[in-house]
Write an enzyme that holds these catalytic residues in place. Structure first.
Site, mmCIF file in Angstrom:
data_model
loop_
_atom_site.group_PDB
_atom_site.id
_atom_site.type_symbol
_atom_site.label_atom_id
_atom_site.label_comp_id
_atom_site.label_asym_id
_atom_site.label_seq_id
_atom_site.Cartn_x
_atom_site.Cartn_y
_atom_site.Cartn_z
ATOM 1 N N THR A 157 38.734 4.759 47.341
ATOM 2 C CA THR A 157 37.353 4.592 46.840
ATOM 3 C C THR A 157 36.912 3.124 46.788
ATOM 4 O OG1 THR A 157 38.137 4.402 44.564
ATOM 5 C CG2 THR A 157 37.597 6.629 45.364
ATOM 6 N N ARG A 165 42.242 -2.481 43.742
ATOM 7 C CA ARG A 165 41.233 -1.559 44.290
ATOM 8 C C ARG A 165 41.918 -0.273 44.730
ATOM 9 N NH1 ARG A 165 37.086 -3.879 48.565
ATOM 10 N NH2 ARG A 165 38.884 -3.619 49.918
ATOM 11 N N ASP A 220 48.260 -9.669 49.884
ATOM 12 C CA ASP A 220 49.382 -9.467 50.813
ATOM 13 C C ASP A 220 49.722 -10.754 51.550
ATOM 14 O OD1 ASP A 220 49.927 -6.854 50.244
ATOM 15 O OD2 ASP A 220 48.760 -6.022 51.891
ATOM 16 N N ASP A 249 43.864 -9.058 53.765
ATOM 17 C CA ASP A 249 44.204 -8.778 52.371
ATOM 18 C C ASP A 249 44.816 -10.031 51.747
ATOM 19 O OD1 ASP A 249 45.806 -7.991 50.038
ATOM 20 O OD2 ASP A 249 45.304 -5.948 50.622
#
Ligand code: PRP
Ligand code: URA
Length: 211
Positions: A107, A103, A202, A199
């Site tokens: 945006t 991603r 991560d 995330d």
């Protein structure tokens, strides 16, 4: 309209809690992703086709069963990689085709950077693997890619989903079933799922920069 299958089970709730906790270390996080992926796989594969074939037990002959379709696992890099091994444990003959999407940070739209799909005939049944279904942008791009490849039967497997992502899939791909462990409240201003788990990539790969 696509079906949304949400696992409803106390063990799912407990393993999901491990994923959500900020204090969970990467090793435990990966372990919980594996456990939840196994449970998702069990549910999402309930309708797969098998055929009979004769086998011999040590005592007599009988009819056994084997998978009929060529099955593909399509992990969306990076986080989807964490779901591959538990799926392969259950379907050792599955093919694994990687799709690289990330991603854009400003945006939140998906950027395609890698795809390893064979030029030849597509698999008959594909499972897209990605722990997070947030805006649904990545999932829809993956679905479009697989449909252009010619896959007719596709299921989306995510650990956590946001209502926004589910609605996007339903509006763009009304025949695609989504299997997930929970549907959260929604997205925050940065398009992260809340309450969520942060995330996923991560946390699986220990790249959050936290000591
Ligand atoms: C995450 C996640 C999904 C995507 C979901 O990947 O693994 O692929 O975001 O968001 P969306 O539904 O809004 O598209 P990310 O872009 O963080 O890439 P990474 O796995 O490489 O970290
Ligand atoms: N990707 C993630 O890893 N987490 C989110 O909450 C949203 C997208």
């Amino acid at each position: 309209m696509s079906a949304i299958e949400v696992l409803n089970h106390p063990l799912v709730d407990c393993h999901l809690t491990v994923l959500r906790k900020q204090s969970t270390p990467p090793g435990e996080f990966r372990q919980s992703v594996r456990r939840l992926s196994t449970l998702l796989a069990y549910s999402a594969t309930a309708g797969i086709r098998t055929s009979e074939y004769p086998i011999e037990t040590p005592l007599q002959t009988m009819k056994g069963r084997q998978l009929v379709d060529r099955i593909g696992l399509i992990p969306i890099l990076r986080a989807g990689i964490g779901m591959v091994e538990p799926m392969l444990d259950l379907i050792p003959t599955a093919e694994v085709w990687h799709l690289g999407l990330y991603r854009d940070e400003t945006t939140a739209t998906p950027v395609h950077y890698y795809s390893k799909l064979p030029p030849g005939s597509p698999v008959e049944l594909a499972f897209i693997l990605d722990p997070m279904l947030a805006t649904g942008g990545s999932a829809c791009l993956a679905l479009q890619t697989l449909m252009e490849w010619g896959v007719r039967d596709i299921k989306m497997l995510s650990i956590l989903a946001a209502p926004e992502g589910i609605e996007k899939i339903q509006s763009q791909f009304p025949n695609i079933d989504v299997h997930c462990c929970a549907v959260d409240e929604g997205l925050n201003d940065q398009k992260y799922i809340v309450p969520g788990l942060g995330d996923a990539g991560d946390r699986i790969f220990n790249t959050s920069g936290q000591p």
